[in-house]
Design an enzyme around this catalytic site. Structure first.
Site, PDB file in Angstrom:
ATOM      1  N   LYS A   1       0.847  -1.202   0.000  1.00  0.00           N
ATOM      2  CA  LYS A   1       0.000   0.000   0.000  1.00  0.00           C
ATOM      3  C   LYS A   1       0.877   1.244   0.000  1.00  0.00           C
ATOM      4  O   LYS A   1       1.823   1.340   0.769  1.00  0.00           O
ATOM      5  CB  LYS A   1      -0.884   0.017   1.262  1.00  0.00           C
ATOM      6  CG  LYS A   1      -1.887  -1.127   1.331  1.00  0.00           C
ATOM      7  CD  LYS A   1      -3.002  -0.963   0.320  1.00  0.00           C
ATOM      8  CE  LYS A   1      -4.117  -0.092   0.771  1.00  0.00           C
ATOM      9  NZ  LYS A   1      -5.221  -0.643   1.451  1.00  0.00           N
TER      10      LYS A   1
ATOM     11  N   CYS B   1       3.621  43.401  16.318  1.00  0.00           N
ATOM     12  CA  CYS B   1       3.909  44.809  16.629  1.00  0.00           C
ATOM     13  C   CYS B   1       2.648  45.573  17.030  1.00  0.00           C
ATOM     14  O   CYS B   1       2.717  46.769  17.308  1.00  0.00           O
ATOM     15  CB  CYS B   1       4.577  45.494  15.449  1.00  0.00           C
ATOM     16  SG  CYS B   1       3.443  45.805  14.074  1.00  0.00           S
TER      17      CYS B   1
ATOM     18  N   CYS C   1       7.995  46.322  11.535  1.00  0.00           N
ATOM     19  CA  CYS C   1       7.497  45.250  12.413  1.00  0.00           C
ATOM     20  C   CYS C   1       8.577  44.157  12.521  1.00  0.00           C
ATOM     21  O   CYS C   1       9.115  43.691  11.512  1.00  0.00           O
ATOM     22  CB  CYS C   1       6.216  44.668  11.821  1.00  0.00           C
ATOM     23  SG  CYS C   1       5.680  43.156  12.628  1.00  0.00           S
TER      24      CYS C   1
END
Ligand code: IVH
Length: 718
Positions: A359, A456, A476
């Protein structure tokens, strides 16, 4: 049948059983575990077969089934007649006439890796009383994922066809099967001394036809099929055979299960191998797995392997090829080739001992969504990321999955605490298919989208025509960090040794504030850091020094200007002698460059109008970073004398004698333009190994020249 509370309990129990498998249980413990396993397996069978809405993956189901089988094998007294292991399978509905099979249609045992296959090989040799080091020959073919059928021919005529049913009796679907063009209504079995035969196989729908069927159904407002198998099995059982005919079903035959001569003698004994019997079916006009790859496939459908090592290689090659194959398959089937050895192996009531299914790695799994984190990208885009309970999926452990955007979460009604279905197909990044709302306990929480940047705290904005919220604060911390990580990455400045974790470390130490700082690192201090030392500090210095000399198309790309990718950077780099020339460009000037659209033009324009950015680049130049156009940046002059002048070319598949980049350079040097996809404008497609959908599309178009890698090399030789 099952209440919501019961379902939840059974689901939780399944997960517990899956994650704490126990081998070698005896006595009370074994009996308790077996009962638990039976309960959950029955539940999942009901979800799968009756509700048509499984809540665990096939792989997980197989694991549960295997656990139960193992316990029952060790404790045979625990086998109850109603145990799920005691049936061969079921798909019976009462409306069809039921017919018995000439011999029982068994199931297959499963294997998942090389170890399992080696165990199987060992077992076969034991059963056949062969030497441990002997080589057993195996046939390996795809495990087709469609509807199983048995077809009976008598005096060369198709007289009956049936579904597998419970393995002993199936539904009579003769009329439906007769509509399948790949199934001959007459076949000259009698020439080979066979007066009655039963063939086994699988009906399938090609993946592309399946897509078309679903598209039509969608347009007609009809319910969609979940997958090609459902469409195929449903198609076989249409009350009106005309309905079957329109589904484009095909039948692959993979076993001659029964064959007698006019006196009732067993003709199967006349064949010595499985291969031989399949070859006969092919001769008689049946569709069977082929030893030669079909045009467009680079792998043969079936291979006769000399030993288990070859089997393992072939199975693994197919695992990678699976998505390219036109039919849905969920594994490979490995069969002992010699019919005599097959007989020596024998069968259990469930499966033959001479065959095993390999499988493929499961592509779906269910797990719990623990939490959602909102990450800030290099251009301020906010991405919700699902934090999952770790779950193995197609060979990796998955625990972080992108939820893309707010609309994605809303349309799928995903909540924290939900059980979710995760899928990973081929090389595709894992994604959440759906949440299993029926398993909710009431403790799930809605996902609240933030209004402010999680890092931020500045207010997030969403441009009207975009799906994504953004933090617009270029300073940021998260953005600065993400931009540095991108700046040094492979496609940008390609600084080896300055990956994500190192950058994060330096950042935390307060050494990095902007990308300029990457060019003034203190290597002495770095050498003192734990995990570094002189050598890695020197390597890092060399890598940074090398990056300073990069062509400017890399630098432009590394600046994280929204929408400016490799192609745009290359186009711009070809137009300027120095990067900072761009600060004098007006908007219109950008738009005179072919392939630079208004949005990108605006973004680059804004970037270079911002004095902070100009200052940053000036600082970088002072630190030694190259801002001047290099030869590599200059527009590659089109060679109008080249053999490929005026042609567009595309490479697909894996090239063996050069890299894709080298090939493209060579093609460009010969005057060709490099295309981005297959269309009727494409002149040449060069095909390497493992070529897939592009080749198919080019063949279908019929207007594209298809070249091998070798042909390309020869034609472009000076
Ligand atoms: S041989 C006695 N070959 O998979 C078993 N089966 O999960 C002989 N299947 O029941 C089966 N592709 O319906 C065989 N190439 C293949 C197959 C195949 C699909 C089906 C078959 C079987 C089921 C087991």
């Amino acid at each position: 049948m099952y209440s919501t509370t019961e379902q939840r309990t059974l689901y939780e129990l399944s997960k517990k059983l899956l994650y704490t498998p126990q081998a070698d249980l005896f006595g009370e413990e074994a009996s308790h575990r077996a009962e638990e396993l039976r309960q959950v397996i029955r539940y999942h069978e009901w979800r799968y077969y009756v509700q048509n809405a499984p809540v665990i993956s096939d792989f997980e189901y197989d694991q549960l089934y295997k656990q139960l089988e193992a316990i029952e094998r060790q404790n045979p007294e625990l086998v109850t007649p109603d145990s799920p292991t005691q049936r061969v399978g079921k798909d019976l509905v009462e409306d069809f006439v039921q017919v018995p099979h000439l011999t029982p249609m068994l199931s297959l045992d499963n294997s998942y890796n090389a170890d399992d296959l080696n165990d199987f090989d060992e077992q076969v040799k034991k059963l056949c009383k062969l030497d441990k080091d002997a080589d057993v020959e195996y046939c390996v073919e795809p495990k087709f994922d469609g509807g199983t059928i048995a077809i009976v021919y008598e005096h060369d005529s198709l007289v009956r066809a049936a579904t597998r049913g419970n393995g002993f009796v199936g539904d009579d679907i003769t009329l439906n099967i007769k509509t399948l063009k790949s199934v001959p209504l007459r076949a000259s079995f009698s020439k080979h001394g066979i007066s009655k035969a039963e063939l086994r196989g699988e009906t399938l729908i090609r993946k592309d036809i399946f897509e078309k069927i679903n598209k039509k159904r969608q347009e007609a407002g009809e319910a969609l099929f979940a997958n090609p198998r459902n469409a195929a099995t449903g198609g076989l059982r249409m009350k009106d055979p005309k309905e079957t005919a329109v589904r484009g079903l095909e039948a692959f035959l993979y076993q001659l299960g029964y064959a007698i001569d006019h006196e009732g003698g067993n003709v199967l004994k006349k064949f010595s191998t499985h291969d031989e019997s399949i070859h006969l079916l092919r001769q008689l006009g049946f569709k069977v797995p082929l030893h030669q790859p079909e045009p467009g496939n680079h792998l043969e459908e079936t291979k006769t392997c000399r030993n288990i090592a070859e089997v393992i290689d072939f199975c693994q090659a197919w695992q990678d090829f699976r998505d390219e194959y036109p039919y849905e398959i969920d594994g490979m089937v490995v069969k002992v080739n010699s019919l005599e050895l097959q007989e020596r192996c024998g069968s259990t009531s469930h499966h033959p001992r001479w065959a095993i299914a390999f499988k493929f790695k499961a592509r779906q799994a269910t797990t719990r969504l623990r939490d959602v984190e909102f990450q800030v990208g290099k251009t301020g885009a906010i991405t919700p990321v699902a934090k999952l309970e770790p779950v193995p999926l197609a060979g990796v452990i998955v625990q972080n999955v992108s939820l893309h955007n707010e609309e994605f979460i809303r349309s799928k009604d995903i909540r924290i605490g939900d059980q979710v279905l995760v899928e990973r197909a081929g090389d595709v990044i894992p994604y959440i298919v759906k949440s299993l709302s029926e398993l909710r306990t009431g403790d799930e929480r809605e996902i609240h989208y933030p209004t402010h940047c999680p890092v931020c705290q500045s207010e997030l904005v969403k441009p009207e025509d975009e799906a994504i919220w953004r933090c617009e604060n270029a300073e940021c911390e998260a953005q600065v960090l993400a931009r540095m990580i991108f700046h040094t990455s492979k496609h940008a400045m390609d600084i080896e040794g300055l990956g994500e974790s190192t950058i994060e470390k330096f950042y935390k130490l307060g050494w990095l504030h902007s990308i300029a700082d990457l060019y003034r690192l203190d290597y002495e201090k770095i050498a003192q850091l734990e995990g570094f030392g002189e050598k890695s500090a020197t390597n890092l210095r060399n890598a940074v020094e090398k990056a300073k000399r990069n062509p400017i198309h890399r630098l432009l790309h590394s600046l994280s200007i929204h929408h400016l990718g490799r192609k745009g950077s290359t186009l711009l780099a070809a137009e300027v002698g120095h990067v900072l020339d761009l600060k004098d460009w007006d908007l219109e000037k950008y738009q005179t460059i072919k392939d630079i659209g208004p949005v990108l033009a605006q973004n680059v324009f804004n970037f270079f109008q911002n004095p902070h950015n100009v200052e940053l680049l000036e600082t970088m130049e002072r630190l030694g970073v190259n801002l001047r156009q290099t030869d590599e940046d200059k527009k590659a002059d089109v060679n109008t004398e080249g053999v490929l002048y005026g042609k567009s070319i595309l490479f697909t598949g894996t090239l063996s004698q050069m890299t894709r980049e080298e090939a493209e350079k060579r093609a460009a040097a010969a005057g060709a333009s490099i295309a981005s996809g297959v269309s009727k404008h494409l002149s040449i497609l060069v095909v390497g190994e493992k070529a897939g959908s592009k080749l198919k599309k080019a063949q279908e178009l019929g207007t594209v020249e298809i070249w091998s890698e070798q042909a390309f090399l020869e034609k472009t030789k000076d």
